[in-house]
Scaffold this motif. Structure first.
Motif, mmCIF file in Angstrom:
data_model
loop_
_atom_site.group_PDB
_atom_site.id
_atom_site.type_symbol
_atom_site.label_atom_id
_atom_site.label_comp_id
_atom_site.label_asym_id
_atom_site.label_seq_id
_atom_site.Cartn_x
_atom_site.Cartn_y
_atom_site.Cartn_z
ATOM 1 N N TYR A 271 0.836 -1.205 0.000
ATOM 2 C CA TYR A 271 0.000 0.000 0.000
ATOM 3 C C TYR A 271 0.869 1.252 0.000
ATOM 4 C CZ TYR A 271 -3.092 3.682 1.724
ATOM 5 O OH TYR A 271 -3.775 4.862 1.877
ATOM 6 N N LEU A 272 1.850 1.285 0.886
ATOM 7 C CA LEU A 272 2.724 2.457 0.980
ATOM 8 C C LEU A 272 3.535 2.641 -0.301
ATOM 9 C CD1 LEU A 272 4.044 2.239 4.655
ATOM 10 C CD2 LEU A 272 2.400 3.867 3.719
ATOM 11 N N ALA A 273 3.996 1.539 -0.879
ATOM 12 C CA ALA A 273 4.766 1.631 -2.123
ATOM 13 C C ALA A 273 3.915 2.216 -3.246
ATOM 14 C CB ALA A 273 5.289 0.260 -2.508
ATOM 15 N N ALA A 274 2.643 1.798 -3.313
ATOM 16 C CA ALA A 274 1.744 2.320 -4.350
ATOM 17 C C ALA A 274 1.491 3.811 -4.147
ATOM 18 C CB ALA A 274 0.431 1.547 -4.324
ATOM 19 N N LYS A 275 1.325 4.219 -2.880
ATOM 20 C CA LYS A 275 1.101 5.632 -2.583
ATOM 21 C C LYS A 275 2.353 6.466 -2.891
ATOM 22 C CE LYS A 275 -3.128 6.095 -1.091
ATOM 23 N NZ LYS A 275 -4.064 7.056 -1.738
ATOM 24 N N GLU A 276 3.516 5.904 -2.607
ATOM 25 C CA GLU A 276 4.756 6.618 -2.909
ATOM 26 C C GLU A 276 4.917 6.810 -4.410
ATOM 27 O OE1 GLU A 276 7.739 4.267 -1.055
ATOM 28 O OE2 GLU A 276 7.194 4.884 0.987
ATOM 29 N N MET A 277 4.544 5.790 -5.180
ATOM 30 C CA MET A 277 4.598 5.920 -6.632
ATOM 31 C C MET A 277 3.603 6.977 -7.116
ATOM 32 S SD MET A 277 6.000 5.021 -9.442
ATOM 33 C CE MET A 277 6.864 3.453 -9.193
ATOM 34 N N SER A 278 2.429 6.997 -6.510
ATOM 35 C CA SER A 278 1.436 8.016 -6.875
ATOM 36 C C SER A 278 1.966 9.421 -6.623
ATOM 37 C CB SER A 278 0.146 7.808 -6.078
ATOM 38 O OG SER A 278 -0.467 6.601 -6.431
ATOM 39 N N SER A 279 2.633 9.611 -5.476
ATOM 40 C CA SER A 279 3.172 10.938 -5.167
ATOM 41 C C SER A 279 4.272 11.320 -6.142
ATOM 42 C CB SER A 279 3.700 10.977 -3.723
ATOM 43 O OG SER A 279 4.863 10.197 -3.586
ATOM 44 N N LEU A 280 5.060 10.328 -6.571
ATOM 45 C CA LEU A 280 6.142 10.592 -7.523
ATOM 46 C C LEU A 280 5.579 11.020 -8.873
ATOM 47 C CD1 LEU A 280 9.226 10.498 -7.725
ATOM 48 C CD2 LEU A 280 9.032 8.095 -8.437
ATOM 49 N N LEU A 281 4.558 10.317 -9.335
ATOM 50 C CA LEU A 281 3.935 10.660 -10.620
ATOM 51 C C LEU A 281 3.197 12.000 -10.539
ATOM 52 C CD1 LEU A 281 2.584 7.123 -11.585
ATOM 53 C CD2 LEU A 281 4.429 8.382 -12.735
ATOM 54 N N LEU A 282 2.548 12.236 -9.400
ATOM 55 C CA LEU A 282 1.850 13.516 -9.215
ATOM 56 C C LEU A 282 2.839 14.671 -9.238
ATOM 57 C CD1 LEU A 282 -0.721 15.125 -8.509
ATOM 58 C CD2 LEU A 282 -0.230 14.667 -6.086
ATOM 59 N N TYR A 283 3.969 14.479 -8.591
ATOM 60 C CA TYR A 283 4.994 15.526 -8.582
ATOM 61 C C TYR A 283 5.513 15.781 -9.990
ATOM 62 C CZ TYR A 283 9.231 18.113 -7.466
ATOM 63 O OH TYR A 283 10.221 19.076 -7.409
ATOM 64 N N ALA A 284 5.758 14.728 -10.757
ATOM 65 C CA ALA A 284 6.243 14.884 -12.130
ATOM 66 C C ALA A 284 5.221 15.649 -12.982
ATOM 67 C CB ALA A 284 6.527 13.513 -12.742
ATOM 68 N N ARG A 285 3.957 15.314 -12.829
ATOM 69 C CA ARG A 285 2.918 15.998 -13.611
ATOM 70 C C ARG A 285 2.851 17.483 -13.271
ATOM 71 N NH1 ARG A 285 -3.220 14.351 -12.602
ATOM 72 N NH2 ARG A 285 -2.890 15.768 -10.846
ATOM 73 N N ASN A 286 2.850 17.814 -11.977
ATOM 74 C CA ASN A 286 2.762 19.214 -11.571
ATOM 75 C C ASN A 286 4.045 19.984 -11.880
ATOM 76 O OD1 ASN A 286 0.103 19.127 -10.612
ATOM 77 N ND2 ASN A 286 0.770 18.264 -8.664
ATOM 78 N N LEU A 287 5.149 19.276 -11.843
ATOM 79 C CA LEU A 287 6.421 19.885 -12.205
ATOM 80 C C LEU A 287 6.397 20.317 -13.674
ATOM 81 C CD1 LEU A 287 9.092 20.357 -10.631
ATOM 82 C CD2 LEU A 287 9.931 18.211 -11.602
ATOM 83 N N ALA A 288 5.903 19.434 -14.529
ATOM 84 C CA ALA A 288 5.796 19.753 -15.958
ATOM 85 C C ALA A 288 4.805 20.890 -16.191
ATOM 86 C CB ALA A 288 5.368 18.515 -16.732
ATOM 87 N N ALA A 289 3.698 20.873 -15.438
ATOM 88 C CA ALA A 289 2.683 21.919 -15.600
ATOM 89 C C ALA A 289 3.225 23.287 -15.230
ATOM 90 C CB ALA A 289 1.463 21.604 -14.742
ATOM 91 N N ARG A 290 4.224 23.330 -14.369
ATOM 92 C CA ARG A 290 4.822 24.605 -13.953
ATOM 93 C C ARG A 290 6.022 24.991 -14.815
ATOM 94 N NH1 ARG A 290 2.631 26.638 -9.483
ATOM 95 N NH2 ARG A 290 1.438 25.275 -8.096
ATOM 96 N N GLY A 291 6.215 24.256 -15.908
ATOM 97 C CA GLY A 291 7.257 24.641 -16.861
ATOM 98 C C GLY A 291 8.591 23.958 -16.670
ATOM 99 N N HIS A 292 8.615 22.899 -15.854
ATOM 100 C CA HIS A 292 9.884 22.192 -15.608
ATOM 101 C C HIS A 292 9.812 20.811 -16.255
ATOM 102 C CE1 HIS A 292 10.979 25.369 -12.759
ATOM 103 N NE2 HIS A 292 9.750 25.264 -12.281
ATOM 104 N N ALA A 293 9.599 20.811 -17.570
ATOM 105 C CA ALA A 293 9.399 19.558 -18.298
ATOM 106 C C ALA A 293 10.621 18.652 -18.240
ATOM 107 C CB ALA A 293 9.036 19.871 -19.752
ATOM 108 N N LYS A 294 11.793 19.219 -18.310
ATOM 109 C CA LYS A 294 13.018 18.412 -18.314
ATOM 110 C C LYS A 294 13.129 17.586 -17.040
ATOM 111 C CE LYS A 294 18.013 18.778 -19.053
ATOM 112 N NZ LYS A 294 19.155 19.712 -19.312
#
Length: 310
Positions: A271-294
């Motif tokens: 469960y924790l591993a799945a949630k950690e992966m979700s947070s990682l993907l969420l961070y990547a998505r929001n990072l790209a949305a703020r102009g940090h695509a690289k």
């Protein structure tokens, strides 16, 4: 000499009639002052009555409560409009009628009426009605000693309260019994205005449960200013607290939080591993949305290159 005497007579003549007139003027001043005070008092009293709305509700409120519940939309609207006319006095009477659940007194119709009002005053163009509703419920939520009644009032502020309720709600964030419901109400009313109060409450929170609730609420604001307040918890020894902190940071997409997303999920708990992966993907998505695509692409590439578990 004659001219001097004439001038003295004129001065004497001018002074004589002036003395009694001066005494009368002095005597009249207290009376005028009292009149002004009386008028000011009447104006203040009338203003207070206008601000409070209608006169004391009396039996009219009981009649309206007796009309509930109703499944007819038009009838519900009629009752809501009539309840609004009772103004602040009506709200105070209804609030005084609330009792904890399980009490021998039945306050079901009072709760229905307040819930109906919460939605009615939140309609467009009803800011004045919402202001009175918010003022009375915010006062009551601060004063009541009954936990069940307090939670109910918080929920009604969430449904129909205005921004002026946020300070009263924020005072409940330090109490673990009310932190969850109060933070939800604040976020519903105005997430950006609530962010500062949530950060302040987190600084003084003493229990892990309250800290988790506040961090979760801060994450929902998606306010980048929360990063400095949340990062101390992102390396907590408490797995759930650490997870909530990283989810909140992921919602900001702030490059300043990148160090907390530099690896891959390492928890042995599924469960924790799945949630950690979700947070990682969420961070990547929001990072790209703020102009940090690289940087976002680098995170996704790291995930794709990771070996699959056998």
């Amino acid at each position: 000499r004659d001219a001097g005497m004439e001038r003295q007579k004129r001065r004497a003549g001018d002074a004589s009639p002036g003395r009694p007139h001066s005494r009368n003027a002095t005597a009249g001043r207290p009376a005028r002052a009292r009149l002004r005070l009386l008028l000011c008092g009447m104006i203040v009293a009338l203003s207070a009555l206008w601000a409070q709305g209608a006169p004391a509700p009396g039996g009219r409120l009981q009649q309206l409560l007796a009309d509930l519940p109703t499944s007819d939309t038009k009838e519900s609207l009629r009752v809501a409009r009539e309840l609004v006319k009772l103004g602040a006095p009506g709200l105070r009477v209804m609030i005084s009628m609330l009792v904890p659940r399980g009490n021998e007194r039945d306050d079901a119709n009072v709760r229905r009426a307040l819930h109906m009002l919460a939605f009615h005053v939140s309609r467009p163009g009803a800011s004045g009605e919402q202001r009175v509703f918010t003022q009375e419920l915010a006062r009551a939520v601060s004063m009541t000693t009954e936990p069940d009644v307090r939670v109910f009032l918080i929920e009604e502020l969430q449904a129909g309260g205005g921004k002026s309720a946020i300070p009263a709600l924020s005072a409940l964030l330090k109490d673990s019994r009310f932190a969850h419901s109060a933070s939800r109400a604040m976020l519903k009313i105005d997430p950006s205005a609530s962010s500062r109060y949530l950060r302040i409450a987190l600084e003084s929170a003493t229990t892990t449960q309250t800290q988790r609730v506040l961090i979760q609420a801060l994450g929902r604001t998606q306010d980048r200013t929360i990063v400095s307040a949340v990062t101390p918890f992102a390396r907590s020894n408490d797995a759930m607290l650490r997870l909530e902190a990283r989810l909140a940071l992921a919602g900001t997409g702030d490059p300043a939080a990148e160090e907390y997303f530099s690896g891959l999920p390492a928890s042995a708990d599924g469960y924790l591993a799945a949630k950690e992966m979700s947070s990682l993907l969420l961070y990547a998505r929001n990072l790209a949305a703020r102009g940090h695509a690289k940087s976002a692409i680098a995170i996704c590439t790291r995930i794709l290159d990771a070996p699959l578990e056998q």
